[in-house]
Design an enzyme around this catalytic site. Structure first.
Site, mmCIF file in Angstrom:
data_model
loop_
_atom_site.group_PDB
_atom_site.id
_atom_site.type_symbol
_atom_site.label_atom_id
_atom_site.label_comp_id
_atom_site.label_asym_id
_atom_site.label_seq_id
_atom_site.Cartn_x
_atom_site.Cartn_y
_atom_site.Cartn_z
ATOM 1 C CE1 TYR A 170 41.032 34.494 44.631
ATOM 2 C CE2 TYR A 170 38.788 33.702 44.947
ATOM 3 C CZ TYR A 170 40.067 33.518 44.472
ATOM 4 O OH TYR A 170 40.391 32.358 43.821
ATOM 5 C CD GLU B 147 42.562 33.249 41.469
ATOM 6 O OE1 GLU B 147 42.578 32.347 42.318
ATOM 7 O OE2 GLU B 147 43.593 33.751 40.996
#
Ligand code: GDP
Ligand code: MN
Length: 375
Positions: free
Chosen positions: A101, A185
């Protein structure tokens, strides 16, 4: 403004971040053709501006072009958390070795950007963050210094990501800065079985306040997901919201328009829209506004409620008269003019003597008349 995954993907690509080969389509047939070009076996991904598509059944593997067509048929039109799927992305599948992530988000309280990274990326990142916060590293980024290559290496290390992710972490910062984004993101950022670092998903929020210095951005707007009348109004620079009733409402100033909606509702009718023509009710603005409202098949009558202040009522009346040169009035129009130059405005409309243009002296009277005409 939030971007779709496929739009984020394009920005990544422009800044040297690896992404899978993919095509965006809006029909099952086109999905099939895309799968043929991409080698047969593909991932079909619903394009909606919300996360958790995987868990909601919006990300599916298809074994061949025929299966792709079927999958696209299932996904198109599907609802994911209140978002209708209008397009799907057909992507070459990636052999995932590990999911990370990586995100940059603006921390307004700290006056810093925050890099958030975890070696345990993927669909369960929220769970990981809640149960084991230590598995998610947060590193402040001074906006004046930005993320240098050294800083990117530091960010990767802090999250326990392998050093080969640093170059991508650095490039993602470049995306944020160059595109004036508030959020970038990537979940998951993956290490593939052949050792490449690929952004398998992307979420980008652009800063609307920076629109003026991003002239290429215009086409990023979400015009399919949007009501077509709202898109038309936005293109004309009007403040318009489609509602579900039958009385079209046009007024000057958001406060007046909102109270007009209430008065229409008080008369037992439901407003079909909210349209604020703002301060400069020129003929052009009036024509644009009228054509948007009249273009709504739900509208049965239109109520124009103007309280003349800086914008004089005679200018508004002139605007209506000139708007009717280009817009054919197909539904009754009830006009209430009050305030600055109201008498002159009313005289102009009286002289027009259009059979579908009615005048009322008060807001209540105008709303009652419009409600009656819409019944
Ligand atoms: P989200 O659920 O909206 O975040 O959608 P994602 O694009 O992140 O996809 C959900 C999950 O599908 C990812 O976390 C991956 O595990 C998986 N996925 C998506 N594309 C591929 C692919 O090409 N190969 C593999 N192996 N998994 C994929
Ligand atoms: Mn994701």
């Amino acid at each position: 403004m939030d971007l779709f995954e496929h739009q984020a993907r394009e920005l990544f690509q422009e800044h040297g971040v690896l992404v899978p080969r993919a095509e965006v389509v809006d029909s099952p047939r086109a999905a099939r053709a895309a799968a043929e070009r991409l080698g047969g076996r593909v991932v079909v991904k619903a394009q909606v501006k919300t996360g958790g598509r995987g868990k909601a059944g919006g990300v599916k593997l298809a074994a061949d072009p025929a299966a792709t067509e079927l999958t696209a048929r299932q996904l198109l039109g599907m609802d994911i958390k209140g978002h209708t799927v209008h397009r799907v992305m057909v992507a070459e599948p990636v052999a995932v070795e590990h999911e990370f992530y990586v995100g940059y988000v603006l921390d307004r309280a700290a006056g810093r950007f925050m890099a958030i990274v975890s070696a345990e990326g993927g669909m369960d990142i929220e769970d990981v963050a809640a149960r084991r916060p230590e598995a998610v590293a947060r590193i402040a980024v001074d906006p004046a210094e930005g993320v240098t290559e050294a800083k990117a290496a530091e960010i990767a290390a802090a999250g326990g990501l392998p050093p080969e992710t640093a170059a991508t972490i650095h490039r993602l910062w470049t995306v944020l800065v160059a595109e004036d984004a508030l959020l970038v993101e990537v979940n998951p950022l993956v290490l593939t079985s052949d050792g490449a670092i690929v952004a398998l998903d992307g979420k980008v929020t652009l800063d609307d306040n920076a629109r003026f210095r991003q002239p290429a951005r215009g086409d990023a707007d979400d015009d399919v997901a949007r009501d077509p009348l709202e898109a038309r109004a936005a293109a004309a620079g009007l403040n318009y919201v489609k509602l579900d009733g039958h009385v079209g409402v046009i007024g000057n100033g958001a406060g007046l328009v909102m109270s007009t909606l209430d008065v229409v509702a008080g008369c037992g009718a439901r407003p079909a829209d909210f349209l604020d023509i703002g301060g400069g009710a020129s003929a052009q603005v009036m024509a644009d506004g009228l054509s948007v409202v009249l273009g709504d098949p739900d509208v049965r009558s239109v109520l124009v409620n103007v309280f003349g202040g800086i914008t004089a009522c005679d200018a508004v009346a002139d605007g209506i008269v000139r708007a009717l040169d280009t817009v054919t009035l197909t539904k009754p129009l009830v006009v209430r003019l009050d305030g600055n130059s109201a008498a002159r405005g009313r005289a102009i409309l009286a002289e027009l003597a259009h059979p579908l243009v009615h005048q009322a002296d008060t807001m209540d009277g105008a709303a009652a008349r419009a409600a009656e005409l819409a019944a």
